[in-house]
Design an enzyme around this catalytic site. Structure first.
Site, PDB file in Angstrom:
ATOM      1  N   SER A 237       0.952  -1.369  -0.042  1.00  0.00           N
ATOM      2  CA  SER A 237      -0.273  -0.084  -0.058  1.00  0.00           C
ATOM      3  C   SER A 237       0.834   0.945   0.009  1.00  0.00           C
ATOM      4  O   SER A 237       1.952   1.229   0.932  1.00  0.00           O
ATOM      5  CB  SER A 237      -0.653  -0.334   1.363  1.00  0.00           C
ATOM      6  N   ASP A 238      -0.160   1.964  -0.741  1.00  0.00           N
ATOM      7  CA  ASP A 238       1.180   3.836   0.270  1.00  0.00           C
ATOM      8  C   ASP A 238       1.243   3.673   1.186  1.00  0.00           C
ATOM      9  O   ASP A 238       0.204   3.230   1.571  1.00  0.00           O
ATOM     10  CB  ASP A 238       0.439   4.902  -1.273  1.00  0.00           C
ATOM     11  N   TRP A 239       1.296   4.630   1.810  1.00  0.00           N
ATOM     12  CA  TRP A 239       1.891   4.865   3.231  1.00  0.00           C
ATOM     13  C   TRP A 239       0.711   5.550   3.748  1.00  0.00           C
ATOM     14  O   TRP A 239       0.457   6.841   4.025  1.00  0.00           O
ATOM     15  CB  TRP A 239       3.567   6.260   3.705  1.00  0.00           C
ATOM     16  N   GLY A 240      -0.106   5.341   3.942  1.00  0.00           N
ATOM     17  CA  GLY A 240      -1.096   5.298   4.873  1.00  0.00           C
ATOM     18  C   GLY A 240      -2.656   5.313   3.984  1.00  0.00           C
ATOM     19  O   GLY A 240      -3.702   5.749   4.395  1.00  0.00           O
TER      20      GLY A 240
END
Ligand code: BGC
Length: 747
Positions: A237-240
């Site tokens: 995932s992208d961060w967050g």
């Protein structure tokens, strides 16, 4: 990307022994850039790092605080925009190889690069991290780059999947686009990255697509990526970018990363374990994610499985290295080929080094460095040669170089926290606010302008160096318009009025409005954020030690208002974005609608001249062809795929001759023009390119091999790509608008 049976068997041996607790630790961040190890079984943590222009500085494990040591300086590579601007697959491969080797050298397993989102609007703050507005060019340049990275037992993590073309409200914005546009424009480069280059991992984007968050999207991840493309790599995932446990669990996402330090509270941490224990989520879903992480680790030779087939043992893994002279040499060669000579009236350039006794350089960007900004792409560069330093070191002590600021860049106060720590606030991104100019700034600007004009009158040789910086080309923020900041337009105009021979150099990661002074300038050079050797490469070009050969990988419109994302579709909306312009992105729109642009796609001049002649088109039937790179000249990488047998392959060739006095490189661009008019299509589309080097007087034959897919469009009703039989034009060109040869073929 296919994983061998041997790896799969080994992964099962380990998987069987893992507890739920251990498994969960492997599929969410246990530090800001790592997973948790399973020491009991010898499974290490997976270490990740940004990003596209080099390996990012070291952060504390659980805080956005740079460690601040002296060991994490690295080679700062040209940005992806610059790599694309070379139109040179070999250089893309070499840049990838440097990035992979340095990531490994720094002890990383995954490098969070390259960024390959399509440049839908010139205002996207992250355009400098991306390659092009064209899916073919993006695919062709990213495939060798990924292959280069992965030669070093490091995974590329191609990002951001998918349709992530604005920063404003990036966490929540929802994108609505038709299927044909998705397939023809936004997905091809990702498909090439996973299938042709075999990217071991892919990063899900922040935004939503058709209502689903990309990192929880069954449509995108389970359907397209896993089922259609058969992807066996890891989805990070992208961060967050993950919001809900159940949705993330059932989607084909494998690893949740974020920016906060409450790792146990991540969706795929305690909430996931609780849900499995409560029987709400099947443990098999967790296993599937862990399996992909184990496959990735085994493919990277992070460990092996022992003879007794019980635990992970060390494997023979490449060690990598960083900051080698060879790496810097790659940065330099790539930077040189990325420079674009936009204009050169009356052969104003190159400057004659021997005759230069006095030179005036005007403009803050002349002495600025850019490596340390931009967001997650920031680099702690071993060094960065500024334009001024490059020029001065090339010219030496016999030329007196004077530098004046020209324009005033207000210093911004540094925030108390690292931007990334706050990056999940307020929807994750915004449009840049236009700020009014205060009196002090206005006064300083006036004084600097007067000073610049005064010296410009005195000096015969003047270079203006301006453009943007990472306060504008930056993650988490889109530009409000394409205007040059800091009152530069006025300065450039006044300087050109004072000295009409002034050479203009623009240093930026995305196009700027030039309308106010472009006609007055005789020579304009475009310099992307081009890495640690940028200043040397620019000096090489200005002084004629290198003949420029970069071509624009995106159109430069007069204003963002001309761009289809703005005048037809939505941009920088907070909730729902309609990509109403459909497939008409970039040149596809401008050409079809006769919208004039400042500089067209594929444009870039040279100090020499090339003549194209003797075009030949042939059809070959029933032979499997190398698809994708249309390259028969033997300098591609990572393109080995066969297109379906029985399919027609079109062979195109032409002669190209250097008729000037200098050696140089030309990018021969091949566009396919639809002559049938049965389907709504762009006027023409890029389907091949070759960069050739020619000595003065030399000529070479350039060859292209066009697979059937070069003529295809996505038929929504049939749900697949189709080729309509009929006449197609084949255009060989020096840029989109500079067509040199044309032929026809019936397919
Ligand atoms: C960016 C990613 C980056 C990640 C880790 C996010 O803000 O969108 O491109 O890889 O941070 O730093």
């Amino acid at each position: 990307m296919k994983i061998s049976n041997e790896i799969k068997e080994k992964a099962e041996i380990l998987l069987e022994q893992l507890t739920l607790e251990e498994k969960a630790g492997m599929i969410h961040g246990g530090g800001l850039f790592r997973t948790a190890p399973v020491e009991r079984l010898g499974i290490p943590a997976l270490y990740m790092s940004d990003g596209p222009m080099g390996v990012r500085a070291e952060f504390a494990d659980a805080a956005w605080v740079p460690v601040g040591s002296t060991e994490d300086y690295v080679t700062y590579l040209p940005s992806n925009a610059a790599v694309a601007s070379t139109w040179n697959r070999e250089l893309a491969y070499e840049c990838g190889s440097v990035l992979g080797e340095e990531a490994r050298g720094r002890g990383k397993d995954v490098i969070l690069a390259p960024g390959i989102n399509i440049k839908r609007s010139p205002l996207n703050g992250r355009n400098f991290e991306y390659m092009s507005e064209d899916p073919y060019l993006t695919a062709e340049q990213c495939v060798p780059l990924i292959c280069g990275i992965q030669e070093h037992d490091v995974a590329a993590c191609v990002k951001h999947f998918a349709v992530n073309s604005q920063e404003t409200q990036r966490l929540w914005v929802d994108t609505e686009l038709d299927e044909r546009t998705l397939r023809e424009i936004y997905l091809p480069a990702f498909e090439a990255a996973v299938n042709r280059a075999g990217s071991y991992s892919i990063m899900g984007a922040y935004n939503r697509l058709r209502g689903e968050h990309c990192c929880e999207s069954r449509f995108l991840l389970n359907g397209i990526l896993r089922k259609e493309w058969g992807y066996e790599g890891a989805v990070i995932s992208d961060w967050g970018a993950v919001h809900r446990t159940k949705e993330a669990a059932v989607s084909a996402l494998d690893l949740e990363m974020s920016v906060t330090d409450n790792f146990e509270e991540y969706c795929l941490a305690r909430p996931l374990k609780d849900a499995v224990q409560a029987g709400e989520i099947e443990e098999g879903l967790v296993d599937e994610k862990v399996r992909h992480i184990l496959w990735l680790m085994l493919a990277l030779h992070m460990f092996d499985v022992d003879r007794m087939k019980r635990i992970a043992v060390p494997a023979d893994r490449k060690a990598g290295c960083y900051n080698t002279p060879a790496h810097r040499e790659t940065a330099l060669r790539t930077a040189r080929e990325s420079m674009v000579l936009l204009k050169n009236e009356g052969n104003r350039l190159p400057l004659e080094k021997g005759k230069l006794k006095k030179l005036l350089v005007i403009g803050h960007n002349g002495s600025a460095i850019h490596s340390n900004g931009g967001g997650s792409a920031e680099i702690k560069a071993l060094y960065e040669i500024s334009p001024l330093m490059g020029l001065m070191s090339h010219l030496g002590g016999n030329c007196q170089v004077k530098f004046v600021e020209g324009y005033y860049k207000e210093e911004r106060e540094a925030g108390e926290t690292n931007w990334q720590e706050d990056s999940l606030k307020d929807g994750g991104g915004k449009e840049r606010e236009r700020t009014a100019v205060d009196e002090k700034t206005a006064r300083i600007r006036r004084e600097l302008l007067e000073e610049a004009v005064k010296y410009a009158k005195e000096y015969e040789q003047v270079i203006f160096m301006g453009g943007l910086n990472h306060e504008f080309d930056v993650e988490g923020q889109d530009r409000a318009d394409m205007k040059l900041p800091y009152g530069q337009d006025e300065v450039i105009e006044a300087v050109l009025d004072a000295n009409p021979d002034t050479v203009v150099v623009m240093i930026a990661g995305s196009p700027v409005e030039m309308g106010r002074w472009e006609k007055k300038a005789k020579a304009i050079v475009w310099n992307w954020y081009a890495g640690m050797e940028s200043g040397n490469a620019l000096a090489d070009v200005l002084l004629g030690e290198i003949n420029p050969s970069g071509k624009l990988p995106e159109s430069f419109p007069y204003s963002h208002r001309d761009c289809s994302a703005h005048c037809v579709g939505d941009f920088a909306e907070e909730k729902l974005l309609h990509y109403r312009e459909g497939i008409y992105v970039g040149y596809r729109y401008y050409e079809k609608n006769h919208v004039p642009v400042q500089y067209c796609f594929g444009h870039g001049l040279s100090y020499t001249e090339f003549v194209y002649s003797d075009m030949n088109i042939e059809k070959q039937k029933g032979i499997g062809s190398r698809s994708g790179n249309g390259n028969e000249n033997g300098n591609g990488n990572g393109n080995g795929e066969k297109s379906g047998s029985g399919e027609v392959t079109v062979l195109v060739s032409c002669n190209i001759k250097n008729v000037g006095k200098r050696a140089g490189k030309e990018v021969v661009q091949l566009y396919v023009r639809d002559e049938n008019g049965m389907v709504d299509k762009p006027v023409k589309e890029l389907k091949g390119y070759e960069k050739v080097e020619l000595a003065p007087g030399e000529s070479k034959r350039v060859r292209f091999r066009l697979p059937g897919e070069a003529f295809a469009y996505f038929d929504e009703a049939a749900g697949e790509f189709r080729v309509l039989s009929g006449e197609y034009g084949i255009v060989l060109a020096a840029s989109l608008q500079d067509e040199r040869l044309e032929g026809r073929v019936r397919v």
